[in-house]
Design an enzyme around this catalytic site. Structure first.
Site, PDB file in Angstrom:
ATOM      1  N   ASP A 110       5.837  -8.731  -2.475  1.00  0.00           N
ATOM      2  CA  ASP A 110       6.976  -9.426  -1.655  1.00  0.00           C
ATOM      3  C   ASP A 110       8.188  -8.754  -2.288  1.00  0.00           C
ATOM      4  O   ASP A 110       8.160  -8.226  -3.155  1.00  0.00           O
ATOM      5  CB  ASP A 110       6.964 -10.987  -2.163  1.00  0.00           C
ATOM      6  CG  ASP A 110       5.715 -11.637  -1.452  1.00  0.00           C
ATOM      7  OD1 ASP A 110       5.332 -11.396  -0.301  1.00  0.00           O
ATOM      8  OD2 ASP A 110       5.468 -12.799  -1.963  1.00  0.00           O
ATOM      9  N   ASP A 127       3.853 -11.587   5.752  1.00  0.00           N
ATOM     10  CA  ASP A 127       3.977 -13.044   6.166  1.00  0.00           C
ATOM     11  C   ASP A 127       4.642 -13.316   7.404  1.00  0.00           C
ATOM     12  O   ASP A 127       4.474 -14.284   8.000  1.00  0.00           O
ATOM     13  CB  ASP A 127       5.036 -13.522   4.795  1.00  0.00           C
ATOM     14  CG  ASP A 127       4.429 -13.284   3.571  1.00  0.00           C
ATOM     15  OD1 ASP A 127       3.111 -13.208   3.493  1.00  0.00           O
ATOM     16  OD2 ASP A 127       5.186 -12.990   2.548  1.00  0.00           O
TER      17      ASP A 127
END
Length: 149
Positions: A110, A127
């Site tokens: 991330d 995402d």
């Protein structure tokens, strides 16, 4: 191959490849900080908001099983697959890319941390594509409901 499969594969591959390229950039040292958003490398051992991190190595196996079951269902229930090939390509492309991260890096890579007005979880391109796929399915479903007499 029919059009639905081609659309699915195209969007699956695009999301998967773009996400892995972006993650490679961050894994090789890129970062950026500002007053409202930081682009910094983190590894998420769980799912959204680090939930289920306690499952450890089992999480990636559970995710693969869930994706395989969902894909199998979509192959049996072809109407759903034909109705949402782009959205499903986005969802599965993002999901597969995140699962690959778990095998290669021990957690999902991330890098986007929004902190203007409120602090939000760190997330990535995959995402966003998963969320976009869900939104597309919802909007298309609502549109179908409105069209029915």
């Amino acid at each position: 191959m029919n059009k639905a499969i081609l659309k699915f594969l195209l969007y699956f591959c695009l999301v998967f490849i773009i996400d892995q390229i972006i993650k490679w950039v961050f894994l090789n040292g890129f970062s950026y900080k500002s007053s409202w958003i930081d682009l910094v490398l983190t590894f998420n051992k769980g799912v959204a908001f680090s939930m289920f991190a306690f499952l450890g190595e089992y999480l990636k196996i559970i995710q693969i099983i869930l994706m395989a079951l969902l894909f199998s269902y979509l192959m049996i229930e072809k109407t759903l697959f034909r109705s949402y090939p782009i959205a499903l390509g986005l969802i599965f492309g993002g999901g597969a890319s995140n699962v690959l991260d778990r095998f290669i890096h021990g957690g999902v890579v991330d890098y986007v941390f929004w902190h203007k007005w409120f602090e939000f979880a760190v997330f990535n391109f995959a995402d966003v594509m998963i969320d976009l796929g869900v939104v597309i399915i919802i909007l298309q479903s609502l549109n179908l409901i409105r069209k029915k007499p």
